[in-house]
Design a protein around this motif. Structure first.
Motif, PDB file in Angstrom:
ATOM      1  N   LEU A  26      44.779  43.093  99.453  1.00 48.14           N
ATOM      2  CA  LEU A  26      45.018  44.010  98.262  1.00 48.14           C
ATOM      3  C   LEU A  26      43.516  44.185  97.565  1.00 48.14           C
ATOM      4  O   LEU A  26      43.416  45.392  97.301  1.00 48.14           O
ATOM      5  N   ALA A  27      42.900  43.372  97.588  1.00 51.80           N
ATOM      6  CA  ALA A  27      41.343  43.633  96.948  1.00 51.80           C
ATOM      7  C   ALA A  27      40.819  44.728  97.687  1.00 51.80           C
ATOM      8  O   ALA A  27      40.013  45.503  97.381  1.00 51.80           O
ATOM      9  N   TRP A  32      38.736  50.090  98.731  1.00 54.55           N
ATOM     10  CA  TRP A  32      38.806  51.352  99.598  1.00 54.55           C
ATOM     11  C   TRP A  32      39.256  52.503  99.192  1.00 54.55           C
ATOM     12  O   TRP A  32      38.872  53.423  99.175  1.00 54.55           O
ATOM     13  N   GLY A  33      40.380  52.260  98.054  1.00 62.26           N
ATOM     14  CA  GLY A  33      40.786  53.393  97.152  1.00 62.26           C
ATOM     15  C   GLY A  33      39.684  53.950  96.020  1.00 62.26           C
ATOM     16  O   GLY A  33      39.830  55.122  95.553  1.00 62.26           O
ATOM     17  N   ALA A  34      39.103  52.982  95.668  1.00 61.35           N
ATOM     18  CA  ALA A  34      37.944  53.315  94.479  1.00 61.35           C
ATOM     19  C   ALA A  34      36.885  54.183  94.869  1.00 61.35           C
ATOM     20  O   ALA A  34      36.214  55.090  94.280  1.00 61.35           O
ATOM     21  N   GLY A  72      38.262  48.693  90.820  1.00 63.88           N
ATOM     22  CA  GLY A  72      37.287  47.714  91.065  1.00 63.88           C
ATOM     23  C   GLY A  72      37.626  46.690  90.220  1.00 63.88           C
ATOM     24  O   GLY A  72      37.446  45.458  90.734  1.00 63.88           O
ATOM     25  N   LEU A  73      37.945  46.580  88.957  1.00 64.28           N
ATOM     26  CA  LEU A  73      38.306  45.597  88.176  1.00 64.28           C
ATOM     27  C   LEU A  73      39.420  44.977  88.611  1.00 64.28           C
ATOM     28  O   LEU A  73      39.581  43.719  88.674  1.00 64.28           O
ATOM     29  N   VAL A  74      40.653  45.516  89.199  1.00 59.67           N
ATOM     30  CA  VAL A  74      41.603  44.937  89.784  1.00 59.67           C
ATOM     31  C   VAL A  74      41.398  44.022  91.281  1.00 59.67           C
ATOM     32  O   VAL A  74      41.784  43.015  91.190  1.00 59.67           O
TER      33      VAL A  74
END
Length: 105
Positions: A26-27, A32-34, A72-74
């Protein structure tokens, strides 16, 4: 309770290793989405004036960059929790039970 007076640790659960794998994936997905969100937040504008002067400026769109920073924080929180889960999956030391409790005093 064991014969040697050690209480088994309740936090030690080997299935926590599966949680580690899921959190790391998940990280990675969050990072990858950020990256595309950050790219959407940077706009380059080029203007050519009538005398031939070329002006180039960069515009930062806060909403897209905020989304990238949030992802990024998540990802960081997930990785910290994955490290905690990995430690708990491997081993948690048992606590010694005082001798007075073993004798029933």
């Amino acid at each position: 309770m064991n014969d040697d007076g050690m209480r088994p640790a309740r936090l030690h659960r080997p299935w926590r290793a599966l949680i580690v794998v899921v959190e790391v994936l998940l990280a990675a997905g969050a990072v990858w989405g950020a990256v595309p969100l950050w790219d959407l937040g940077v706009r380059t504008l080029t203007v050519t004036l009538s005398d031939g002067t070329v002006l180039t400026s960069t515009r930062f769109v806060g909403s897209w960059m905020t989304g990238a920073i949030g992802l990024g924080l998540v990802a960081a929180i997930l990785l910290v929790d994955a490290a905690r889960e990995a430690i708990l999956a491997v081993r948690v030391p048992s606590r010694r039970i005082p001798e007075a409790h073993l004798e029933g005093a």
